[in-house]
Enzyme design. Structure first.
Site, mmCIF file in Angstrom:
data_model
loop_
_atom_site.group_PDB
_atom_site.id
_atom_site.type_symbol
_atom_site.label_atom_id
_atom_site.label_comp_id
_atom_site.label_asym_id
_atom_site.label_seq_id
_atom_site.Cartn_x
_atom_site.Cartn_y
_atom_site.Cartn_z
ATOM 1 N N ASP A 1 0.835 -1.197 0.000
ATOM 2 C CA ASP A 1 0.000 0.000 0.000
ATOM 3 C C ASP A 1 0.876 1.256 0.000
ATOM 4 O OD1 ASP A 1 -2.114 -1.816 0.235
ATOM 5 O OD2 ASP A 1 -2.016 -1.762 2.422
ATOM 6 N N HIS B 1 -5.287 -3.689 5.380
ATOM 7 C CA HIS B 1 -4.691 -4.012 4.081
ATOM 8 C C HIS B 1 -5.738 -4.540 3.111
ATOM 9 C CE1 HIS B 1 -1.712 -5.144 1.148
ATOM 10 N NE2 HIS B 1 -1.983 -6.430 1.260
#
Length: 331
Positions: A152, A180
């Site tokens: 990310d 996530h």
């Protein structure tokens, strides 16, 4: 001192390129690969690379998992099945949750002091599963368990660099916090260093792209897989950060999904979010998590809205993992 690293799930789409990158690292003296198929071949192939790490490959037969994990210093777990188009991360849940639970049980027995880096999705639930298994075995150290959310961060660096015309995305530091998957991913562009000026009209699409970047890759691969190469890079980048910290290097900070009540600095974030696990900037050192930084003290209103959606989703994901650890579905 020699460092033994293990990749559990080493033959897969993430596992192979991750193993390749780890084999090139000068910080590793021994690399053990474990998977249910093909590991001897992957190990033989990588063994021809002229770097110091001695490499071995194990299959489940003859206690292969135990031999692979025994006395490991660091175990990276990309094991599991990949997401296919139309599949939610939830569809994968029972399969991947069971795989992770089994691997952690082995690690708890033969490498209780290992630093464990979990890539297997859904990370928001697989990390709590790992924590519950380690607790049950009496070897849980919150400073040694990490959910890898680095992809990310890597995506945020890359996509922002494209917008602002920065030639080297790695010169940017952009904290990405929360979880996530999808809306649990909260990029804090207001805390970018050096600070970045993103046009207001570009912001919603940018946030969405960081949150759902994985879908872009799934669509582009058209049924042939998900984000494996970028994930392998991100997994390697985080593993290397952990190893540098263990080596005594200072000021190594990377966001990771950790157990807040058990780490220094985690209490304030735990109190504010009500989440036991949360991805926050972590300072890595000789004992793993030295401390975590609270990124919530100066977030802007748009980020507060993202955080609210994140916390709602994340609490459910965490509870799902804890519940799976205690009551796995009957086969």
């Amino acid at each position: 001192m020699g460092i033994k690293a293990v990749v559990a799930g080493a033959s897969g789409g993430i596992g192979q390129p991750l193993s390749l990158l780890l084999k090139t690292s000068p910080l590793i003296s021994e690399l053990a690969l474990y998977d249910v198929v093909n590991t001897p071949g992957v190990a033989a192939d990588l063994s021809h690379i002229s770097s110091p790490a001695k490499i071995t490959g194990y299959l489940p037969k003859d206690d292969g998992a135990k031999l692979a994990m025994k006395d490991a210093d660091i175990v990276v777990i990309p094991a599991g099945i990949p997401r296919k188009p139309g599949m939610t991360r939830d569809d994968l849940f029972n399969i991947n949750a069971g795989i992770v639970k089994g691997l952690i049980e082995v690690i708890a027995e033969v490498a209780p002091k290992a630093y464990i880096l979990i890539i297997s999705n859904p990370v928001n639930s697989t990390v709590p599963i790992a924590a519950e298994v380690l607790k049950a075995k009496g070897v849980f150290d919150p400073k040694r368990l990490f959910g890898v959310t680095t992809l990310d961060v890597v995506r945020a660096e890359t996509f922002v660099a494209e917008i602002i015309g920065e030639k080297n995305p790695q010169s940017l530091t952009i904290p990405v916090i929360g979880g996530h998957s999808g809306e649990t991913i909260v990029p804090l562009f207001s805390q970018a260093k050096p600070s970045v000026d993103i046009p207001a009209d570009k912001m919603p699409a940018l946030v969405k792209r960081v949150q759902f970047g994985g879908d872009e890759v799934v669509a582009a691969k058209d049924g042939a897989g998900s984000a494996t190469l970028s994930m392998a890079y991100a997994g390697f980048r985080f593993a290397e950060a952990v190893l540098k910290g263990l080596n005594g290097e200072k000021n190594i900070v990377e966001p990771s999904f950790v157990y807040l009540p058990g780490v220094s600095g985690g209490e304030a974030i735990h109190k504010e979010t009500g989440c036991d696990f949360f991805s926050v900037p972590v300072e890595l050192g000789t004992s793993g998590v030295e401390k975590v930084f609270n990124p919530l003290t100066n977030i802007n209103d748009a980020e507060k809205t993202l955080l609210k959606a994140c916390v709602e989703g994340l609490k459910g994901n965490i509870a799902k993992g804890v519940s799976f650890a205690h009551n796995p579905p009957q086969k």
